[in-house]
Design an enzyme around this catalytic site. Structure first.
Site, mmCIF file in Angstrom:
data_model
loop_
_atom_site.group_PDB
_atom_site.id
_atom_site.type_symbol
_atom_site.label_atom_id
_atom_site.label_comp_id
_atom_site.label_asym_id
_atom_site.label_seq_id
_atom_site.Cartn_x
_atom_site.Cartn_y
_atom_site.Cartn_z
ATOM 1 N N THR A 53 -3.645 -6.945 -3.013
ATOM 2 C CA THR A 53 -4.547 -7.859 -3.727
ATOM 3 C C THR A 53 -5.783 -8.047 -2.861
ATOM 4 O O THR A 53 -5.689 -8.587 -1.756
ATOM 5 C CB THR A 53 -3.860 -9.223 -3.960
ATOM 6 O OG1 THR A 53 -2.647 -9.012 -4.667
ATOM 7 C CG2 THR A 53 -4.763 -10.142 -4.769
ATOM 8 N N LYS A 83 -6.380 -9.427 -12.084
ATOM 9 C CA LYS A 83 -5.486 -10.205 -11.210
ATOM 10 C C LYS A 83 -6.136 -11.531 -10.808
ATOM 11 O O LYS A 83 -5.505 -12.589 -10.846
ATOM 12 C CB LYS A 83 -5.165 -9.358 -9.971
ATOM 13 C CG LYS A 83 -4.535 -10.069 -8.823
ATOM 14 C CD LYS A 83 -3.031 -10.022 -8.844
ATOM 15 C CE LYS A 83 -2.441 -10.815 -7.690
ATOM 16 N NZ LYS A 83 -1.029 -11.030 -7.798
ATOM 17 N N LYS A 110 -4.935 -17.624 -0.847
ATOM 18 C CA LYS A 110 -5.643 -16.351 -0.682
ATOM 19 C C LYS A 110 -6.221 -15.893 -2.029
ATOM 20 O O LYS A 110 -7.396 -15.518 -2.125
ATOM 21 C CB LYS A 110 -4.676 -15.274 -0.159
ATOM 22 C CG LYS A 110 -5.291 -13.886 -0.152
ATOM 23 C CD LYS A 110 -4.289 -12.763 0.051
ATOM 24 C CE LYS A 110 -4.947 -11.435 -0.333
ATOM 25 N NZ LYS A 110 -4.116 -10.268 -0.160
HETATM 26 P P1 NAD Z 1 3.181 -8.495 4.206
HETATM 27 O O1 NAD Z 1 2.324 -9.127 5.227
HETATM 28 O O2 NAD Z 1 4.630 -8.831 4.159
HETATM 29 O O3 NAD Z 1 3.078 -6.882 4.314
HETATM 30 C C1 NAD Z 1 1.913 -6.182 4.646
HETATM 31 C C2 NAD Z 1 2.297 -5.086 5.623
HETATM 32 O O4 NAD Z 1 1.176 -4.258 5.874
HETATM 33 C C3 NAD Z 1 2.771 -5.627 6.993
HETATM 34 O O5 NAD Z 1 4.078 -5.170 7.267
HETATM 35 C C4 NAD Z 1 1.735 -5.049 7.978
HETATM 36 O O6 NAD Z 1 2.289 -4.747 9.225
HETATM 37 C C5 NAD Z 1 1.298 -3.812 7.224
HETATM 38 N N1 NAD Z 1 0.029 -3.246 7.668
HETATM 39 C C6 NAD Z 1 -1.098 -3.872 8.106
HETATM 40 N N2 NAD Z 1 -2.048 -2.974 8.402
HETATM 41 C C7 NAD Z 1 -1.526 -1.740 8.158
HETATM 42 C C8 NAD Z 1 -2.028 -0.409 8.258
HETATM 43 N N3 NAD Z 1 -3.271 -0.164 8.668
HETATM 44 N N4 NAD Z 1 -1.212 0.601 7.896
HETATM 45 C C9 NAD Z 1 0.039 0.385 7.467
HETATM 46 N N5 NAD Z 1 0.573 -0.863 7.342
HETATM 47 C C10 NAD Z 1 -0.206 -1.902 7.688
HETATM 48 O O7 NAD Z 1 2.478 -8.811 2.801
HETATM 49 P P2 NAD Z 1 3.155 -8.711 1.337
HETATM 50 O O8 NAD Z 1 3.695 -10.050 0.963
HETATM 51 O O9 NAD Z 1 4.022 -7.503 1.285
HETATM 52 O O10 NAD Z 1 1.836 -8.507 0.449
HETATM 53 C C11 NAD Z 1 1.151 -7.267 0.423
HETATM 54 C C12 NAD Z 1 0.031 -7.373 -0.589
HETATM 55 O O11 NAD Z 1 0.578 -7.686 -1.862
HETATM 56 C C13 NAD Z 1 -1.002 -8.461 -0.262
HETATM 57 O O12 NAD Z 1 -2.280 -7.993 -0.585
HETATM 58 C C14 NAD Z 1 -0.566 -9.624 -1.158
HETATM 59 O O13 NAD Z 1 -1.644 -10.482 -1.491
HETATM 60 C C15 NAD Z 1 -0.033 -8.868 -2.361
HETATM 61 N N6 NAD Z 1 0.962 -9.609 -3.156
HETATM 62 C C16 NAD Z 1 1.991 -10.254 -2.527
HETATM 63 C C17 NAD Z 1 2.920 -10.927 -3.309
HETATM 64 C C18 NAD Z 1 4.094 -11.663 -2.673
HETATM 65 O O14 NAD Z 1 4.778 -12.425 -3.359
HETATM 66 N N7 NAD Z 1 4.386 -11.434 -1.389
HETATM 67 C C19 NAD Z 1 2.792 -10.954 -4.711
HETATM 68 C C20 NAD Z 1 1.747 -10.253 -5.312
HETATM 69 C C21 NAD Z 1 0.833 -9.569 -4.510
#
Ligand code: NAD
Length: 312
Positions: free
Chosen positions: A110, A185, A260
């Protein structure tokens, strides 16, 4: 389900999956369960361990994961992470320069609409294809493979990635060209943030007026106040037994994520010049909520802040 063109290997070739966090881990596991060849990369050791435990083979670097991949799927914390990964940062080569020509860059993070358009522009400039496909449905939806994908893509690229997205989600909506997925979104989540505050304020007002939660719910859920924040994620315990309010606001959808998403909405409102009042106010309210204990609580916990501020 529409089939990709026979020459299009985006739906059948190797997938480099970058970002195996709360969402990416289970999404990658679902692709593997469906028989896809996936190579993951995440810089955080705990995420690597968790992904391996889910059966995701992990590479030692992003470049190693991307080598030979037909699709580069990113599920990263922010737009800056996506742009940095695409361009390269700190001496690391950018993914756009490492990937084979005509690779499908599929970003499910997102991020800001403008950042999504920028990511698409640089991917296309580098001779690749680009799709933005943010999700709703949270970790539960990621695990169950029931996410909703909002997709911004050229029509042929949408058709190419749709079969993949259908393995991770139950609804895949083509919203328009590059950036349109993020636009949908951000609009949806602005409705959600504003409506949760409205529902919470109404319950606190009902309390002050002597209404039981159940009575207000029975009326509003069947009247014009009906909305998801009320009937699925009800901010008071009781009327909807599965809502986070029944488990002391364990998320669910954490306050930090709502804050966010509302900041992304605020950016979009400002860049387009929309004279909105509720969206910016909701952003301010959730920023305050997420600055404290609300960061890790379900966003419906905002009702406790409203109740505390209403104590006389
Ligand atoms: P998270 O922080 O658990 O996971 C993100 C991962 O990306 C981490 O493990 C981090 O180490 C990794 N990362 C960072 N830089 C990187 C790189 N250069 N290469 C590879 N990996 C890298 O976050 P999440 O909850 O999994 O959310 C991910 C996305 O999905 C976000 O943009 C969030 O807004 C969106 N989202 C989350 C949810 C939710 O409920 N968690 C729901 C809808 C959307």
């Amino acid at each position: 389900m529409s089939e990709p063109a026979p020459s299009d290997n985006a739906a059948s070739g190797t997938i480099a999956f970058l970002g195996l966090g709360h969402m990416g881990g289970p999404m990658a596991a679902n692709l593997i369960k469906a028989g896809h060849n996936v190579t993951g990369y995440d810089p955080v050791p705990a995420a690597v361990e968790a992904a391996r435990a889910h059966g995701v083979p992990m590479a030692g670097s992003a470049a190693e994961a991307v080598a030979g991949a037909a699709v580069v799927l990113t599920m990263l914390p922010s737009g800056q992470h996506v742009l940095d990964a695409y361009r390269g940062v700190g001496g690391e080569p950018g993914l756009l320069s490492v990937a084979a020509p005509d690779t499908m860059f599929l970003d499910c993070s997102t991020i800001n609409v403008e950042e999504a358009r920028e990511a698409a522009a640089i991917a296309l400039d580098a001779g690749h294809r680009s799709v933005d496909a943010p999700v709703s449905g949270g970790v539960v939806g990621a695990e169950a493979g029931t996410l909703t994908f909002m997709v911004g893509a050229l029509p042929e690229d949408f058709e190419a990635v749709k079969p993949l997205l259908e393995l991770m989600g139950k609804r895949v909506v083509h919203c328009g060209e590059h950036g349109a997925g993020q636009a949908a979104k951000v609009c949806n989540n602005m409705i959600l943030g504003v409506s949760m505050i409205a529902v919470s304020e109404a319950f606190v007002l009902g309390e002050k007026l002597g209404l039981t939660h159940q009575a207000l719910f029975d009326v509003a859920a069947n009247a014009s106040g009906q909305c998801w924040a009320l009937t699925t994620n009800c901010p008071v315990p009781g009327p909807v037994p599965t809502s986070p309010a029944n488990r002391d606001y364990q998320p669910g959808f954490a306050g930090a994520l709502m804050a966010k998403d509302l900041r992304l909405a605020l950016n979009a409102l400002e860049s387009t010049g929309v004279a909105a009042q509720m969206g910016p106010l909701a952003s301010k309210i959730y920023d305050e909520f997420a600055a404290g204990a609300g960061a890790g609580r379900d966003f419906s916990g905002i009702i406790t802040d409203i109740r505390d501020r209403s104590a006389t």
